[in-house]
Design an enzyme around this catalytic site. Structure first.
Site: not given
Length: 134
Positions: A13-15, A18
């Site tokens: 996931t990203d920040l 997601i």
């Protein structure tokens, strides 16, 4: 159709929490490798014989985000097969909801990186292509 389960881990996931867009490509790559294995195609033996599959083209659609801890399914289907080329339809979904879809063109190449015909024994391992990617 081949189905491959994927769990979304924190590292995927990203920040925003997601799945980072490039990780869908990793998910579908893993699914293709398992699909080939389930067909009885030994990619290590292929490599020893001087043949590998490479991705030539991907057309991807990001439809809806996946999130940390989601249980996903990657579906892979053979769409078209030529003498050296394979086109696949791959979809990632969560509980039946489509999240990502791709049309992937693979080419069989030799050690020099030149396209080569699939050996007949290998070509016979593949299922019948489907008419349409949907």
């Amino acid at each position: 159709m081949h189905q491959f389960p994927v769990r979304v881990y924190y590292e995927d996931t990203d920040l925003a929490g997601i799945v980072y867009y490039a990780n869908y490509l990793k998910f579908i790559e893993r699914a293709r490798s398992e699909w080939l294995r389930d067909l009885g195609i030994d990619q290590v033996a292929m490599k020893a014989a001087g043949l590998v599959f490479v991705v030539r083209r991907i057309e991807a659609d990001y439809l809806s985000p996946a999130r940390f801890d989601d249980a996903l399914i990657v579906e892979s289907r053979l769409h078209e097969m030529g003498s050296a080329r394979i086109i696949m339809c791959q979809k990632v979904h969560r509980e039946g909801k489509p999240l990502f879809s791709a049309v992937v063109t693979l080419v069989c190449v030799n050690d020099a990186g030149r396209p080569v015909r699939l050996p007949e024994t290998l070509a016979q391992s593949f299922p019948r292509p489907i008419a349409v990617c949907s």
